[in-house]
Scaffold this motif. Sequence first.
Motif, mmCIF file in Angstrom:
data_model
loop_
_atom_site.group_PDB
_atom_site.id
_atom_site.type_symbol
_atom_site.label_atom_id
_atom_site.label_comp_id
_atom_site.label_asym_id
_atom_site.label_seq_id
_atom_site.Cartn_x
_atom_site.Cartn_y
_atom_site.Cartn_z
ATOM 1 N N UNK A 1 -6.807 8.135 -21.359
ATOM 2 C CA UNK A 1 -8.151 8.210 -20.767
ATOM 3 C C UNK A 1 -8.870 6.854 -20.724
ATOM 4 N N UNK A 2 -8.490 5.950 -21.633
ATOM 5 C CA UNK A 2 -9.118 4.626 -21.670
ATOM 6 C C UNK A 2 -8.653 3.718 -20.541
ATOM 7 N N UNK A 3 -7.468 3.970 -19.971
ATOM 8 C CA UNK A 3 -6.922 3.082 -18.939
ATOM 9 C C UNK A 3 -6.827 3.739 -17.566
ATOM 10 N N UNK A 4 -6.907 5.055 -17.512
ATOM 11 C CA UNK A 4 -6.636 5.779 -16.267
ATOM 12 C C UNK A 4 -7.507 5.319 -15.099
ATOM 13 N N UNK A 5 -8.803 5.254 -15.276
ATOM 14 C CA UNK A 5 -9.669 4.885 -14.155
ATOM 15 C C UNK A 5 -9.454 3.435 -13.730
ATOM 16 N N UNK A 6 -9.162 2.561 -14.676
ATOM 17 C CA UNK A 6 -8.911 1.157 -14.329
ATOM 18 C C UNK A 6 -7.607 1.011 -13.547
ATOM 19 N N UNK A 7 -6.573 1.752 -13.936
ATOM 20 C CA UNK A 7 -5.306 1.725 -13.196
ATOM 21 C C UNK A 7 -5.515 2.266 -11.785
ATOM 22 N N UNK A 8 -6.226 3.383 -11.673
ATOM 23 C CA UNK A 8 -6.510 3.944 -10.349
ATOM 24 C C UNK A 8 -7.293 2.960 -9.488
ATOM 25 N N UNK A 9 -8.217 2.226 -10.099
ATOM 26 C CA UNK A 9 -9.005 1.235 -9.358
ATOM 27 C C UNK A 9 -8.122 0.109 -8.823
ATOM 28 N N UNK A 10 -7.161 -0.346 -9.624
ATOM 29 C CA UNK A 10 -6.231 -1.388 -9.158
ATOM 30 C C UNK A 10 -5.448 -0.873 -7.959
ATOM 31 N N UNK A 11 -4.933 0.337 -8.048
ATOM 32 C CA UNK A 11 -4.151 0.914 -6.951
ATOM 33 C C UNK A 11 -5.004 1.030 -5.692
ATOM 34 N N UNK A 12 -6.220 1.552 -5.822
ATOM 35 C CA UNK A 12 -7.102 1.700 -4.659
ATOM 36 C C UNK A 12 -7.487 0.350 -4.061
ATOM 37 N N UNK A 13 -7.770 -0.620 -4.907
ATOM 38 C CA UNK A 13 -8.142 -1.954 -4.429
ATOM 39 C C UNK A 13 -6.993 -2.589 -3.646
ATOM 40 N N UNK A 14 -5.795 -2.489 -4.179
ATOM 41 C CA UNK A 14 -4.642 -3.096 -3.503
ATOM 42 C C UNK A 14 -4.329 -2.354 -2.200
ATOM 43 N N UNK A 15 -4.482 -1.044 -2.170
ATOM 44 C CA UNK A 15 -4.290 -0.308 -0.913
ATOM 45 C C UNK A 15 -5.330 -0.719 0.124
ATOM 46 N N UNK A 16 -6.554 -0.920 -0.318
ATOM 47 C CA UNK A 16 -7.617 -1.342 0.601
ATOM 48 C C UNK A 16 -7.327 -2.711 1.200
ATOM 49 N N UNK A 17 -6.548 -3.521 0.483
ATOM 50 C CA UNK A 17 -6.214 -4.871 0.947
ATOM 51 C C UNK A 17 -4.794 -4.967 1.501
ATOM 52 N N UNK A 18 -4.180 -3.844 1.860
ATOM 53 C CA UNK A 18 -2.780 -3.850 2.285
ATOM 54 C C UNK A 18 -2.562 -4.667 3.561
ATOM 55 N N UNK A 19 -3.536 -4.692 4.451
ATOM 56 C CA UNK A 19 -3.362 -5.466 5.679
ATOM 57 C C UNK A 19 -3.324 -6.962 5.368
ATOM 58 N N UNK A 20 -4.164 -7.401 4.449
ATOM 59 C CA UNK A 20 -4.123 -8.801 4.009
ATOM 60 C C UNK A 20 -2.797 -9.089 3.301
ATOM 61 N N UNK A 21 -2.347 -8.160 2.466
ATOM 62 C CA UNK A 21 -1.065 -8.309 1.772
ATOM 63 C C UNK A 21 0.063 -8.462 2.793
ATOM 64 N N UNK A 22 0.059 -7.629 3.826
ATOM 65 C CA UNK A 22 1.088 -7.688 4.870
ATOM 66 C C UNK A 22 1.052 -9.017 5.606
#
Length: 92
Positions: free
Chosen positions: A60-81
């Motif tokens: 529970x201490x890390x779950x929301x932070x991990x989800x935030x990393x995943x969402x942030x990186x998905x939001x930037x997928x076009x830049x990543x590509x």
Amino acid sequence: MSHVGKIYFLLTHHMAREAVRRVEGVAKIYIWLCSQIGRPIDAPWTAASQVSLQPGADLPDVQSAVEAVIQEELANIHEFSERLVRGELSVW
């Protein structure tokens, strides 16, 4: 044109490195993204992770932070590509 499977493969490795680097308590993480025909590349059909925690850490201490990393990186997928296309990121 893009090959979503190859992009997801590279992006999940990047996400995992970022989660371990940025989220205190994460020792190791596996991340999976699954596409579906017709879905936008930044909206995978599913995103899942399996986290190994450092001693003393609780999910529970890390779950929301991990989800935030995943969402942030998905939001930037076009830049990543774009960075992949320009050769700025290593693909082994």
